[in-house]
Design a protein around this motif. Structure first.
Motif, PDB file in Angstrom:
ATOM      1  N   GLN A  20      35.016  63.874  17.148  1.00  0.00           N
ATOM      2  CA  GLN A  20      34.113  64.948  17.575  1.00  0.00           C
ATOM      3  C   GLN A  20      34.290  65.267  19.061  1.00  0.00           C
ATOM      4  O   GLN A  20      34.269  66.435  19.453  1.00  0.00           O
ATOM      5  N   VAL A  21      34.476  64.237  19.867  1.00  0.00           N
ATOM      6  CA  VAL A  21      34.718  64.462  21.296  1.00  0.00           C
ATOM      7  C   VAL A  21      36.021  65.238  21.492  1.00  0.00           C
ATOM      8  O   VAL A  21      36.086  66.207  22.263  1.00  0.00           O
ATOM      9  N   GLN A  22      37.064  64.822  20.783  1.00  0.00           N
ATOM     10  CA  GLN A  22      38.353  65.514  20.890  1.00  0.00           C
ATOM     11  C   GLN A  22      38.238  66.963  20.438  1.00  0.00           C
ATOM     12  O   GLN A  22      38.811  67.871  21.061  1.00  0.00           O
ATOM     13  N   ALA A  23      37.481  67.191  19.375  1.00  0.00           N
ATOM     14  CA  ALA A  23      37.309  68.556  18.874  1.00  0.00           C
ATOM     15  C   ALA A  23      36.596  69.425  19.900  1.00  0.00           C
ATOM     16  O   ALA A  23      36.930  70.606  20.069  1.00  0.00           O
ATOM     17  N   LYS A  24      35.623  68.871  20.601  1.00  0.00           N
ATOM     18  CA  LYS A  24      34.935  69.622  21.661  1.00  0.00           C
ATOM     19  C   LYS A  24      35.913  69.970  22.788  1.00  0.00           C
ATOM     20  O   LYS A  24      35.915  71.096  23.304  1.00  0.00           O
ATOM     21  N   ILE A  25      36.743  69.007  23.169  1.00  0.00           N
ATOM     22  CA  ILE A  25      37.707  69.260  24.239  1.00  0.00           C
ATOM     23  C   ILE A  25      38.690  70.352  23.837  1.00  0.00           C
ATOM     24  O   ILE A  25      38.973  71.281  24.602  1.00  0.00           O
ATOM     25  N   VAL A  26      39.204  70.254  22.616  1.00  0.00           N
ATOM     26  CA  VAL A  26      40.154  71.257  22.130  1.00  0.00           C
ATOM     27  C   VAL A  26      39.509  72.639  22.104  1.00  0.00           C
ATOM     28  O   VAL A  26      40.097  73.636  22.548  1.00  0.00           O
ATOM     29  N   ALA A  27      38.282  72.720  21.589  1.00  0.00           N
ATOM     30  CA  ALA A  27      37.598  74.009  21.507  1.00  0.00           C
ATOM     31  C   ALA A  27      37.359  74.605  22.883  1.00  0.00           C
ATOM     32  O   ALA A  27      37.454  75.825  23.079  1.00  0.00           O
ATOM     33  N   ALA A  28      37.056  73.747  23.869  1.00  0.00           N
ATOM     34  CA  ALA A  28      36.852  74.243  25.236  1.00  0.00           C
ATOM     35  C   ALA A  28      38.167  74.720  25.841  1.00  0.00           C
ATOM     36  O   ALA A  28      38.239  75.792  26.470  1.00  0.00           O
ATOM     37  N   VAL A  29      39.229  73.928  25.663  1.00  0.00           N
ATOM     38  CA  VAL A  29      40.534  74.291  26.230  1.00  0.00           C
ATOM     39  C   VAL A  29      41.040  75.611  25.640  1.00  0.00           C
ATOM     40  O   VAL A  29      41.624  76.445  26.350  1.00  0.00           O
ATOM     41  N   GLU A  30      40.812  75.822  24.361  1.00  0.00           N
ATOM     42  CA  GLU A  30      41.270  77.058  23.714  1.00  0.00           C
ATOM     43  C   GLU A  30      40.609  78.301  24.292  1.00  0.00           C
ATOM     44  O   GLU A  30      41.133  79.412  24.165  1.00  0.00           O
ATOM     45  N   ARG A  31      39.470  78.132  24.928  1.00  0.00           N
ATOM     46  CA  ARG A  31      38.757  79.268  25.507  1.00  0.00           C
ATOM     47  C   ARG A  31      39.225  79.604  26.931  1.00  0.00           C
ATOM     48  O   ARG A  31      38.851  80.635  27.487  1.00  0.00           O
ATOM     49  N   ILE A  32      40.002  78.724  27.542  1.00  0.00           N
ATOM     50  CA  ILE A  32      40.377  78.890  28.943  1.00  0.00           C
ATOM     51  C   ILE A  32      41.464  79.964  29.096  1.00  0.00           C
ATOM     52  O   ILE A  32      42.443  79.996  28.336  1.00  0.00           O
ATOM     53  N   THR A  33      41.286  80.804  30.091  1.00  0.00           N
ATOM     54  CA  THR A  33      42.321  81.758  30.499  1.00  0.00           C
ATOM     55  C   THR A  33      42.751  81.412  31.925  1.00  0.00           C
ATOM     56  O   THR A  33      42.030  80.683  32.637  1.00  0.00           O
ATOM     57  N   PRO A  34      43.910  81.893  32.387  1.00  0.00           N
ATOM     58  CA  PRO A  34      44.320  81.611  33.773  1.00  0.00           C
ATOM     59  C   PRO A  34      43.254  81.991  34.796  1.00  0.00           C
ATOM     60  O   PRO A  34      43.086  81.307  35.811  1.00  0.00           O
ATOM     61  N   ARG A  35      42.520  83.043  34.539  1.00  0.00           N
ATOM     62  CA  ARG A  35      41.489  83.480  35.472  1.00  0.00           C
ATOM     63  C   ARG A  35      40.369  82.445  35.596  1.00  0.00           C
ATOM     64  O   ARG A  35      39.727  82.312  36.647  1.00  0.00           O
ATOM     65  N   ASP A  36      40.144  81.654  34.514  1.00  0.00           N
ATOM     66  CA  ASP A  36      39.038  80.687  34.510  1.00  0.00           C
ATOM     67  C   ASP A  36      39.310  79.468  35.376  1.00  0.00           C
ATOM     68  O   ASP A  36      38.383  78.716  35.698  1.00  0.00           O
ATOM     69  N   ILE A  37      40.579  79.238  35.753  1.00  0.00           N
ATOM     70  CA  ILE A  37      40.903  78.058  36.562  1.00  0.00           C
ATOM     71  C   ILE A  37      41.481  78.442  37.917  1.00  0.00           C
ATOM     72  O   ILE A  37      42.071  77.618  38.606  1.00  0.00           O
ATOM     73  N   ALA A  38      41.272  79.678  38.317  1.00  0.00           N
ATOM     74  CA  ALA A  38      41.847  80.165  39.573  1.00  0.00           C
ATOM     75  C   ALA A  38      41.178  79.568  40.801  1.00  0.00           C
ATOM     76  O   ALA A  38      41.794  79.477  41.868  1.00  0.00           O
ATOM     77  N   SER A  39      39.929  79.141  40.681  1.00  0.00           N
ATOM     78  CA  SER A  39      39.194  78.582  41.811  1.00  0.00           C
ATOM     79  C   SER A  39      38.077  77.696  41.283  1.00  0.00           C
ATOM     80  O   SER A  39      37.771  77.699  40.079  1.00  0.00           O
ATOM     81  N   GLN A  40      37.454  76.952  42.215  1.00  0.00           N
ATOM     82  CA  GLN A  40      36.325  76.114  41.813  1.00  0.00           C
ATOM     83  C   GLN A  40      35.192  76.963  41.263  1.00  0.00           C
ATOM     84  O   GLN A  40      34.558  76.601  40.258  1.00  0.00           O
ATOM     85  N   ASP A  41      34.915  78.091  41.887  1.00  0.00           N
ATOM     86  CA  ASP A  41      33.860  78.981  41.396  1.00  0.00           C
ATOM     87  C   ASP A  41      34.185  79.495  39.992  1.00  0.00           C
ATOM     88  O   ASP A  41      33.300  79.576  39.131  1.00  0.00           O
ATOM     89  N   ALA A  42      35.450  79.820  39.767  1.00  0.00           N
ATOM     90  CA  ALA A  42      35.847  80.314  38.449  1.00  0.00           C
ATOM     91  C   ALA A  42      35.671  79.235  37.388  1.00  0.00           C
ATOM     92  O   ALA A  42      35.213  79.508  36.275  1.00  0.00           O
ATOM     93  N   ARG A  43      36.021  78.002  37.751  1.00  0.00           N
ATOM     94  CA  ARG A  43      35.851  76.905  36.786  1.00  0.00           C
ATOM     95  C   ARG A  43      34.377  76.660  36.481  1.00  0.00           C
ATOM     96  O   ARG A  43      33.995  76.408  35.334  1.00  0.00           O
ATOM     97  N   THR A  44      33.539  76.751  37.513  1.00  0.00           N
ATOM     98  CA  THR A  44      32.096  76.580  37.306  1.00  0.00           C
ATOM     99  C   THR A  44      31.542  77.675  36.403  1.00  0.00           C
ATOM    100  O   THR A  44      30.745  77.410  35.494  1.00  0.00           O
ATOM    101  N   ARG A  45      31.979  78.929  36.645  1.00  0.00           N
ATOM    102  CA  ARG A  45      31.520  80.036  35.808  1.00  0.00           C
ATOM    103  C   ARG A  45      31.982  79.866  34.371  1.00  0.00           C
ATOM    104  O   ARG A  45      31.241  80.144  33.422  1.00  0.00           O
ATOM    105  N   PHE A  46      33.205  79.372  34.195  1.00  0.00           N
ATOM    106  CA  PHE A  46      33.726  79.155  32.845  1.00  0.00           C
ATOM    107  C   PHE A  46      32.883  78.132  32.093  1.00  0.00           C
ATOM    108  O   PHE A  46      32.503  78.356  30.929  1.00  0.00           O
ATOM    109  N   LEU A  47      32.582  77.028  32.750  1.00  0.00           N
ATOM    110  CA  LEU A  47      31.770  76.003  32.088  1.00  0.00           C
ATOM    111  C   LEU A  47      30.402  76.548  31.694  1.00  0.00           C
ATOM    112  O   LEU A  47      29.857  76.197  30.644  1.00  0.00           O
TER     113      LEU A  47
END
Length: 314
Positions: A20-47
């Motif tokens: 279940q933990v792995q499935a949560k991680i996979v589901a979160a990673v699948e939602r990530i776009t390059p824009r979501d990891i461009a900065s700390q603020d972007a990562r916070t907004r993504f979460l």
């Protein structure tokens, strides 16, 4: 008053599995776009955009709820495995007097007692309230060898406990709080508690299978539920589960909504979550309950999940 949820699962503790933990991680990673990891603020907004079921968990401990009153006293409602979490992370009374109110003594509601640190403290005092005359015998059997080692067998911890026998439909005052109790349908019986202080009313109704009579407003004692500010109510089953598990003593979520609406409850907390249900399924039940409530005549009812670690102030 403040409510803290230390355990919200029913029947048996349900930790997240590695899958279940792995499935949560996979589901979160699948939602990530390059824009979501461009900065700390972007990562916070993504979460912040992740759905609740994915970003967190409703928790896996069995029932234990803390109620802190306006005058600073605390009541503990049931003693499931969440009681251990309270012992480790909760605020303990300065006088080391713990007041525990038991709905009933099924295993998932008492299994925290042998792991509750104050039972090993000679200075602690545990005031245990219930409607069961044989409460002490029940706990003495639970805390006996070979089920637990000698250091926590009943003979070594019983001096910490003081038992108070309550009666159905009884009301009394304790530290400025009006406490009332009513018996509900559950195998072996289960008792629902109401706590009233300074015009606020909280009801704890775990392990309840609502019957037609519970919806009959001509029955005087049903008005026990009138105008509660918060109703914590067993909502373990969806329709399919309820059909397969009639007379198991648990409630279907849509009945919980109808019941809360009938008695003009302000806020309903779905509780005693099915142990086989994933976080995603439990949140889907919440969304279904809210959709159902929106279709009712009373659209003022707020519906939330009871989530382990959650704190609510009214």
């Amino acid at each position: 008053m403040v409510i803290r949820f230390w355990g919200v699962r029913g029947s048996i503790p349900t930790p997240l599995t590695p899958e279940q933990v792995q499935a949560k991680i996979v589901a979160a990673v699948e939602r990530i776009t390059p824009r979501d990891i461009a900065s700390q603020d972007a990562r916070t907004r993504f979460l912040a955009t992740l759905p609740d079921w994915l970003f967190g968990s409703v928790g896996g401990n069995s029932p234990c709820v803390e109620l802190e009153t306006d005058n600073g006293n605390s009541f503990i409602l049931d003693a499931g495995s969440g009681l251990r979490e309270y012992a480790i992370h909760g605020k303990h009374p300065k006088d080391l007097v713990y007041r525990i109110f038991m709905s009933h003594f099924h295993w998932d509601h008492i299994q925290g007692i042998p792991f509750f640190n104050p039972v090993f403290n000679p200075k602690a005092k545990i005031e245990l309230y219930s409607a069961f005359p044989d409460a002490e015998r029940i706990l003495s059997v639970q805390n006996s060898c070979p089920y637990f080692p000698p250091n926590c067998k009943w003979e070594n911890i019983k001096d910490r406990f003081h038992f108070h026998l309550l009666k159905n439909h009884q009301s009394f005052l304790l530290n400025g709080v009006k406490i009332s109790m009513i018996k509900m349908k559950h195998p072996g019986n289960s008792y629902t508690y109401s706590f009233e202080e300074n015009g606020k009313k909280i009801i704890f109704a775990t392990d309840v299978e609502l019957r037609p009579d519970d919806f009959d407003t001509s029955i005087e004692y049903n008005h026990f539920f009138d105008d509660a500010d918060i109703l914590i109510l067993d909502s373990q089953y969806n329709y399919d589960e309820a059909e397969r598990k009639k007379n198991w003593g648990h409630n279907i979520v849509f009945k919980a909504v109808d019941f809360a609406n009938l008695y003009k409850v302000k806020k309903l907390y779905l509780f005693h979550h099915e142990p086989t249900s994933s976080d995603q399924k439990i949140y889907s039940i919440l969304h279904a309950a809210r959709w159902y409530a929106e279709s009712s005549a009373n659209k003022n009812l707020e519906i939330e999940l009871a989530i382990e670690g959650q704190e609510i102030e009214i």
